[in-house]
Structures are given as C-alpha cells and as structure tokens.
Design a protein around this motif. Structure first.
Motif, short mmCIF file in Angstrom:
data_model
loop_
_atom_site.label_atom_id
_atom_site.label_comp_id
_atom_site.label_asym_id
_atom_site.label_seq_id
_atom_site.Cartn_x
_atom_site.Cartn_y
_atom_site.Cartn_z
N PHE A 1 -20.44 -8.66 7.33
CA PHE A 1 -19.52 -9.79 7.08
C PHE A 1 -19.08 -9.81 5.62
CE2 PHE A 1 -20.81 -12.90 10.74
CZ PHE A 1 -20.17 -12.07 11.63
N GLU A 2 -19.95 -9.28 4.75
CA GLU A 2 -19.59 -9.20 3.33
C GLU A 2 -18.37 -8.27 3.16
OE1 GLU A 2 -23.34 -8.26 1.21
OE2 GLU A 2 -24.34 -9.32 2.85
N VAL A 3 -18.31 -7.23 3.96
CA VAL A 3 -17.14 -6.33 3.94
C VAL A 3 -15.93 -7.05 4.55
CG1 VAL A 3 -16.21 -4.10 4.69
CG2 VAL A 3 -18.63 -4.28 4.11
N CYS A 4 -16.20 -7.77 5.67
CA CYS A 4 -15.11 -8.52 6.31
C CYS A 4 -14.44 -9.48 5.33
CB CYS A 4 -15.63 -9.33 7.50
SG CYS A 4 -16.12 -8.32 8.90
N ASP A 5 -15.27 -10.12 4.49
CA ASP A 5 -14.71 -11.07 3.53
C ASP A 5 -13.75 -10.38 2.57
OD1 ASP A 5 -16.03 -13.16 4.66
OD2 ASP A 5 -17.68 -13.19 3.21
N ILE A 6 -14.11 -9.17 2.16
CA ILE A 6 -13.22 -8.41 1.26
C ILE A 6 -11.93 -8.05 2.00
CG2 ILE A 6 -12.96 -6.20 0.04
CD1 ILE A 6 -14.62 -8.13 -1.56
N ILE A 7 -12.08 -7.56 3.23
CA ILE A 7 -10.89 -7.18 4.02
C ILE A 7 -9.97 -8.38 4.20
CG2 ILE A 7 -10.11 -6.48 6.33
CD1 ILE A 7 -12.54 -4.68 6.52
N ASP A 8 -10.58 -9.50 4.54
CA ASP A 8 -9.83 -10.75 4.73
C ASP A 8 -9.02 -11.08 3.48
OD1 ASP A 8 -8.96 -13.32 5.22
OD2 ASP A 8 -10.95 -14.24 5.10
N GLY A 9 -9.73 -11.21 2.36
CA GLY A 9 -9.06 -11.58 1.10
C GLY A 9 -8.01 -10.56 0.70
N LEU A 10 -8.35 -9.29 0.87
CA LEU A 10 -7.46 -8.21 0.45
C LEU A 10 -6.16 -8.20 1.25
CD1 LEU A 10 -6.88 -5.52 -1.02
CD2 LEU A 10 -8.26 -4.36 0.71
N PHE A 11 -6.29 -8.20 2.56
CA PHE A 11 -5.08 -8.06 3.37
C PHE A 11 -4.22 -9.33 3.36
CE2 PHE A 11 -7.05 -4.15 4.35
CZ PHE A 11 -5.98 -3.29 4.54
N VAL A 12 -4.87 -10.48 3.35
CA VAL A 12 -4.07 -11.70 3.24
C VAL A 12 -3.29 -11.70 1.92
CG1 VAL A 12 -4.18 -14.21 3.04
CG2 VAL A 12 -5.48 -13.05 4.84
N SER A 13 -3.93 -11.21 0.85
CA SER A 13 -3.22 -11.19 -0.44
C SER A 13 -2.08 -10.17 -0.40
CB SER A 13 -4.19 -10.95 -1.61
OG SER A 13 -4.44 -9.58 -1.78
N ILE A 14 -2.29 -9.05 0.28
CA ILE A 14 -1.20 -8.06 0.41
C ILE A 14 -0.04 -8.65 1.22
CG2 ILE A 14 -0.55 -5.86 1.52
CD1 ILE A 14 -3.30 -4.76 0.69
N PHE A 15 -0.37 -9.25 2.36
CA PHE A 15 0.70 -9.81 3.22
C PHE A 15 1.48 -10.90 2.47
CE2 PHE A 15 -2.24 -8.80 7.06
CZ PHE A 15 -1.85 -7.48 7.01
N LYS A 16 0.73 -11.76 1.76
CA LYS A 16 1.39 -12.83 1.00
C LYS A 16 2.32 -12.24 -0.05
CE LYS A 16 -1.55 -16.88 0.96
NZ LYS A 16 -2.52 -17.66 0.18
N HIS A 17 1.82 -11.23 -0.74
CA HIS A 17 2.60 -10.59 -1.80
C HIS A 17 3.90 -10.01 -1.22
CE1 HIS A 17 3.34 -8.37 -5.50
NE2 HIS A 17 3.51 -7.27 -4.79
N LEU A 18 3.78 -9.34 -0.09
CA LEU A 18 4.99 -8.76 0.52
C LEU A 18 5.96 -9.85 0.95
CD1 LEU A 18 3.52 -5.87 2.76
CD2 LEU A 18 4.45 -5.73 0.45
N THR A 19 5.40 -10.88 1.58
CA THR A 19 6.26 -11.95 2.08
C THR A 19 6.99 -12.67 0.95
OG1 THR A 19 4.59 -12.24 3.79
CG2 THR A 19 6.29 -13.92 3.66
N THR A 20 6.30 -12.90 -0.15
CA THR A 20 6.92 -13.67 -1.24
C THR A 20 7.70 -12.81 -2.22
OG1 THR A 20 4.55 -14.03 -1.67
CG2 THR A 20 5.99 -15.94 -1.83
#
Lengths: 511, 511
Positions: free
Chosen positions: A326-345
C-alpha cells in the motif's frame, strides 16, 4: 547572411541539387518571368540564400521574432521571422499569400507588388513558385487582417518586404502535410459531400515521419511526452527519490526466451534488458532507499499489435517499504493524479489540438485514487451478470468490463485493483486497461532462488542479483509503466505507434 | 508485523537459509547464552521477524522515523527506525552499541540491560551477534549523547527498548564497507604508523557493487548524477526545448565499424545507436525547433581506459540556428554554468563527502564562459614555448596544456575553444579535457551526401536520414556530452567506473 544574395551563388547551390531539378529550374525566380534579376530594382529583396552564408561565418546582429510570439501588440512593427512555407496561394501576378509555420504556430504573410513596399512582380512570382515546406525568412510589417484567418496566429499577418529561401524542399513531397493532418470527421464529411480527400495511412506516415511529425497533433502528442516525464520526475524528486541509470546491456540469462534481443558482447553472450527490474532492486540493496529510472525497454516480440512496441520508454520506480505494498500504491496514487492534473490544467491547448484530429473524451480520475480488491472487482462482474472463473486471472475483456462498471459506479477511469489471487500480481492499476504493474518484491535470497527455480529460471545465470539480497536487503516494492502506453490511454489514441517519435515494431526499424 | 515475533517463526526463516548457516546458529539469540527464550521476560522485545510478517498482509499503523531526520528536537521521544547494522560494538554482557545506517545517515543505538528499560542480557547478546549490514528495526528513546559520536547524526543517539532483525545479511560479507569507504590519506597514514589497513580494489568493488554502493562517496557521486540531470532538463525546458526519445535499435549501416554492437532484429541486421545524432537532427526536420535527449549510448570499444565505458548516459541537444553556432555556444554556456552553480550551492554536503574519500579541488568556472579561438589557443601554447604543428588538431597533451595556461591566465577550468581548422570540429568545450563536442550541422541533402561519401559512408544505408533534409530542413546545430564524464571531471575522479552505478567496460557485463 548578407542582405544581398548574389544570383550566381544561388545557382551554385542549385548545381549541387542533382535530384532537386524541379526546384532548381525555379531559381532565380525572375528567370521564369522572362525578365532577368538585373532589370528588377528590388532584386535584393528576395532570392535563395547560398548555403555558404549560413555556415557560422558571421553574426549579422539581426533579430528574429518567433511566429508564436506574434500578436496584436506587434502591429506596425517590422519583424523578421523564419519558418516553413506550409501553404502558398497566388492571387494574381501582383499578389500572393504564404503561410509560414514554425513549431506549432502559423502566420499568414502577404505579398503585394508595389514600388512603395519594395515588392516587384518578380518577387511575388518567386514566392508563389517556392516549394512547399521550404525554409523561408520573411521580413515585413505586422498588420491586423481585415478578415479572420486560418493561421494559428489569427490576430495578425505580415506585409512582406523581403523574402529569402534558406533551404528548399523538393518540389513534390512524398506526403502532403494537409492530408496527414486531416481528421476522420473531415474525411467523412467530404465523402458525404461526394468529395474524395486523400488520407495518409499509418505506415506511409511512419515512412516519411519527418514530415508526419509536423502535423499539429503529432507536435502535441510528443510534447505531452515531455510534460508527463517532467511531472513524473518532479513528483518523485519531491519525495526524495534518486534518479538512476541501469545497464541495458546485460549478461544473457536463460530466462530470456524468444522475447529478448541477443547479441555478442566482446565475444560473450549478452542481451538487451527487457526491464530494469533486477537493477533497480540492486540499487535498493545498494542503499538508495527509493529510486526511479527512465529509459528504453527492449522486447523482441514477433506479433504486430496496436499496443506493443519492440522499444519503448519505461518509467520505473522502486522503493523500500516498511510493511505493505500500500506504501507503493500511495506513491502511484499521488504520482498519477499529479500527472493527470498537470496535463489537464497545463496542456489544454495540446489536448485540444490532438482532439481536433483524433477526438477523445478526457480521462476521468479522482482526487484520491479508488482502491478495489480483486474480490470486489469479481463481485461487480457477477452482479452485472458476467460469468467468470472464481480465482482466475482477469482476461482483457473482463478487465475492460470491470473498467466500465467502475466508471459507471465511481465515475473514474483510473483505479487500483489489488489483492490478486496467488499473489502473482499483488496489485495493478488500470485506466480501462492495465497500464501499470507493480508489487512488493522478494527480499531474501533463499525465497528468491526458490521462486526462480519454480519459474524455470536457471538461478546460476542471475547469481549476482540473488547474492545481492544476502548482503543486507530491506523489504521493498515498486512499479513500472510504459510512457507511450500512458500517452495512448490518456489521449485514447488507437495505435501506440502514434505516441512514439520513431516507433520500432517487428516490421519497422527505419527511419 | 506483530510486536511479538514467536521464536519458532524465526527458526523457520533460518531453515530456508541453507547457505546462511553461520548466521542461523546465532538465532534465537538467547540459545547462545545457555538460556532459553522462555526464561527471558523481555523475549518479545527482540528477535528475527519472519518474512511472512512482511508480506503486505497487514498495516500496523506504526510510524517510522528516518535516521536522517533525527535531531536534538527529537530528544526524549520514542522513535522507530529501520536501517542497516553498519557497526556492532559489544562493550560488556550488559551493554552494546549498534550503528544503524539508512541512506546517507547513521545513528548510534545503545543497548543497556535493565528491567526498567525492558532490556535483558539475552537481548544485548542478540544485538551483538547480528551480522553486519543486516536490516534492523529499533524502537527506543532519543537522547543526547555525553560525548561526540562517529555517526553522521552526531547530536543524538537512541536508547534501545526493542530490536528486531528484518532481514539478515550473511555473516561474512565479501567486502567490508569500512574498507571500501577508506581514503588514500587514511591508508597512507596507517602505513606510516606501521599499520596495514585493507583496501578494496576497483574490480572487487564492482564485483560486489551492491555493497560498494553503500559507501558515503558512492552515495554522493550517484546522487550528483540526479542533480546534474535535473538541472540539465530544467534549464533546457526553461528555454522551451522538447525532451525526445530516439531509438537505440537502428538499421545496421556501413559506418558502424568495429565500435558498434551488432544484432539481429527479426532477422534483419541491426545495431545499437552509437549516438542519437541522426535522430535528433530528424526531430529538428520534424518541426521541433529545439530538442534534448537523455539516454544510453553504446560503444563497443575493445580497449580498457580510465575514461571510456561501453554504455554511458548521453546528454544531447539539437536546435535550430539562424546564422552561427555561437547560438549553440550560448546555450552551452548558460546550461553548464547553471549546472556548476547548482552543484556548488546545492550539493555542498555531497561534494564534501566525495572529497572526504577522494580529495579534489573545486572546478573553476566564470559567470560568462570564456570563448577562445583555436588560433588564440595555439598562440598561448607558442608563447609558453610549446612546439606545435600549425593547423593540426590538438592532441590530448596539448589540450591539457591549453587548459593549464587558460587556468593560469583566466582562472577558469571551463572554456569554449572554437573555430577549429577544417571545420571538422567547429568548436568544443573543455574543462581540462574535452568533454562536450558540438557543431553546426549540414542541412542540405546534397552536401550531406557529398560529405558522407567523402567520409567513406555508403549513403544508401542512411537514405531515410539524408532524405529528411529534402523535405524542408532549417539550419541547426547541437552538442553532446557524457553524463559520467561530467561527473568525473567535476569531481576529479580518477576512473569513470566510479561514476556509473553498474559500469560496462570491455571486460565487464556483470553485475
């Protein structure tokens, strides 16, 4: 470059152009008009610039303006711009339009013959017979057009005073940029109107990739690469991950099989790494706590599919974990949400550009990524009436179905499905289809050797790797994802070849 | 992980450890003492944690503190830390020290047997017989030490209440971390004192790289990689460069020669790219204005040298130029000065760490990089009494001499030497030795084909590349530099192998 390119020099450039004869007959421009350059008082305002003048010999001190920087504020100013002659439209002997493109911007340049402007009819002729895509310098005054233009820089146009060709393209290009940039919708619309427009097939595009790359959608897709990578690195660096480089040339091991590229390394059997897995784990054993790696991955697959490449860019991370993946999942979560947000904005315009040629719906994601167990996924499928073997791996169709059901229920395309049976794939993440896979890794040499043997690997061939875990190795986990796959899914492109600048598939090694 | 690891589970982990028998006989710790775990009221405060408890089964909610985050402010708090047991010092049956290392930090942990602290003599024994480099969890109270310590976290130590081994290292490591971290100066000092200290040779280090990587200087060197790359990307992105990926697998061309790795690609002769040169130029032809590329470069050299690798990380850039390669020089100037500044200001501690084992003088550079013509360089050599052929290429010795003279006169190690004779190498940049090379490139297909033929290349093998320049190609230039070479020269390391995590040279393909 001097401001007065002598016609004789132009000719000498053309002498070199054995296979450019079509273009060569067009210069000097004035000749085609039955006059000679000497009779034209404005002969110095146009012409071909000989290559000798662009060989790092002198700095003129002139300043170029970028096409993309032109706006209404520039109106009235004299500017010098360089770009490709994307479109050339003769109106009359005295008037012509040249659309100049640079990077992702275009501007319309207007030539009107008049003594006041220093423009002769020969000069207009010179412009109209330029080959498309030739590199051109234009000097002129920025003006506000009377009607809205097709160029991306719609607010302004340039009233040309001087025009020089820096490097000619051949007269007939193998593919037409206009055709390559056309959308399915345009093609359909034309067909409905009884008109047949040319469309460029995927293979032809790739054969002439340097032209194909100039389409707005390709420019956008490949710039989105940079944005994803930038955010990937930025996020992980902010979490103190260390960027590492792992070797692509590795000793040939028995696990390789058919999907590995084999070669000889100073006489020893070697192969190209199919993943940085072993090395990023060794980096963790080497005390680097958490690492990431961006680099090519090589897979010698024989079958052509729409979503596999033989060489792609792997985004990999590996990290110490204390107790749970789950510690890895947390990184994946934060990482990809930040990438998607960056692309969207921050990539709105690029996404719109891609959408213009290849329409797609934006990827849906949540602020906090949804996590579902495998069991919950199966349960959703059952409730929807899908028959499924209880503890089997999800096939692609079932995966897609879970994706669809999750989208309906939770309004997201991106979620983490974890707790896979048999712990073979403890978790993975998918927007519609699986794109990321990851897991906790084995951190003891005994278990590693045992599992290796069970999987039919000759553990002697990876002894250096296995031994690394006997020198003190912390529990750890990680994940890997293909950059092209992320672009493909985020933009819903139908072929992964569209996401690679120079793709490699089983049939393609050039350009 | 539960807080009470049962001794029987510990035994089962050890059962797996067929080749870890030396370590296995040491657990459970109490046995060696002639007592049994049952007689120890604090038996639950120490022991081996079975692997089953660190298999992503449960999240305990406990929180770990990083060794590097411990400071005086933490005094009095109970913390839980994980690290490698770098040093273990028994003082008496009732007292022992364990130095825990994590990432680049260490902290001293103190075990004192007392009922109050919940620490038994068996527990002290357990700690003292741990194998070095084993991964250990320590829970204890942060305290301020009475005397200054050797650990990097010198302000505080931990009074141990609980200690668990997460993953044992083998009892005798192939190399000793202390030996690997020793400086030349230490070795000499010891020799002068009649003492003989072990030193670890370069080859042995690389054979056991996962241990060698844990030395402070290696941790620092490889983290400096990340800093250089980060600044490289940041600077170029700020100038609107686009990051691209170019294929490593390319069709085999006649230019390859001996230095190219050859392989078969789905039956077709292929090779590994020796540089991204052709592809970054094609990206410019594809309309990307200015691009950069970070990726592996492959050179199948046979000879072993201190400064060549068979696989290294290339930092490449290519850009449109208007008139002169000075435009490229300006980018190189701004880029490298910003990298050097970044390292000097933000990597102080890492540079000091490297300096501790491998002493070096900081690289000298100017705010605005000095540019000298080749002629001026020759003139300086002549004035210094060096005999040199007038228009010949500078050999390594002459290059070094120019570097020395420039340092004396201008107080810089980094300068641009340009206007090379024959335009073979129009400019390059060197701090002491050449590290960067770059040039304006040819942008017409005719001249390219002509020069290719003159250089003995069968131009048919690179026709896709040459044809790219007939579709409209702007004048352009660029440069390339090896990341490892930059690190090597900035830190004045004597061997490029020190700058690569898992180096590849003609003799080395593992680990």
């Amino acid at each position: 470059m001097s401001s007065e390119p002598p016609p004789s020099s132009s000719a000498s450039v053309d002498d070199l152009a054995a296979d450019l004869s079509a273009a060569a007959t067009l210069t000097p421009a004035a000749a085609a008009d039955g006059t000679t350059a000497k009779e034209d008082p404005f002969a110095s305002h146009y012409g071909d610039v000989p290559i000798e003048e662009i060989q790092s010999k002198a700095v003129s001190g002139r300043s170029w303006t970028k096409v993309g920087d032109l706006d209404e504020g520039a109106a009235g100013r004299t500017v010098l711009v360089r770009g490709a002659a994307q479109a050339i439209r003769p109106v009359s002997k005295k008037m012509a339009f040249v659309v100049l493109r640079h990077s992702m911007s275009t501007v319309q340049c207007v030539l009107v013959a008049s003594a006041e402007a220093g423009v002769s009819t020969q000069m207009v002729k010179f412009a109209t017979v330029l080959s498309k895509e030739s590199i051109v310098d234009v000097e002129g005054v920025v003006s506000l057009p009377k009607q809205s233009l097709k160029a991306t820089t719609q607010q302004v146009e340039i009233q040309v005073g001087k025009i020089y060709c820096i490097n000619r393209a051949i007269q007939t290009l193998p593919i037409n940029l206009e055709d390559a940039a056309r959308s399915e919708a345009e093609l359909e619309k034309a067909e409905q109107a009884g008109e047949k427009l040319a469309c460029v097939g995927q293979d032809t595009r790739l054969n002439y990739r340097t032209i194909d790359l100039r389409t707005p959608s390709n420019q956008a897709v490949l710039r989105i690469h940079t944005s994803i990578l930038h955010k990937f690195r930025e996020f992980l660096l902010s979490k103190d991950f260390v960027g590492i480089h792992t070797p692509k040339l590795i000793a040939r091991s028995s696990e390789g099989g058919a999907a590995v590229f084999k070669l000889l390394y100073n006489g020893h059997p070697a192969c190209l790494a199919q993943s940085p897995q072993l090395y990023k784990q060794m980096a963790i054993c080497g005390g680097f706590e958490h690492v990431f790696k961006v680099g090519p991955i090589f897979r010698a697959k024989n079958s052509e599919t729409h979503k596999h490449l033989c060489e792609f860019v792997g985004l990999d991370a590996e990290m110490e974990i204390k107790e749970h993946y789950f510690e890895v999942c947390d990184i994946i979560d934060g990482l990809f949400v930040s990438i998607f947000k960056h692309l969207t904005t921050n990539c709105k315009k690029k996404l719109e550009t891609i959408n213009g040629q290849y329409p797609f719906e934006p990827l849906k994601y949540l602020e906090k990524t949804l996590k579902l167990t495998y069991k919950e996924g199966i349960q959703m499928l059952k409730e929807a009436g899908t028959k499924i073997e209880h503890m089997g791996d999800l096939n692609t169709k079932a995966e897609k179905n879970v994706g669809r059901l999750v989208r309906e229920k939770y309004d997201t395309d991106f979620f983490i499905l974890y707790c896979y049976p048999l712990a073979v794939r403890p978790f993975y993440v998918m927007p519609c289809e699986e794109i990321i896979s990851g897991a906790q890794r084995i951190h003891t040499p005994e278990l590693l050797a045992k599992r290796g043997s069970e999987c039919g690997i000759d553990v002697n061939t990876i002894s250096a790797y296995i031994e690394s875990f006997s020198y003190g190795a912390p529990p750890h986990g990680g994940f890997g994802v293909g950059l092209e796959r992320v672009v493909m899914l985020f933009c819903a492109l139908n072929n992964i070849r569209k996401t690679s600048m120079f793709p490699r598939d089983p049939q393609r090694l050039v350009p």
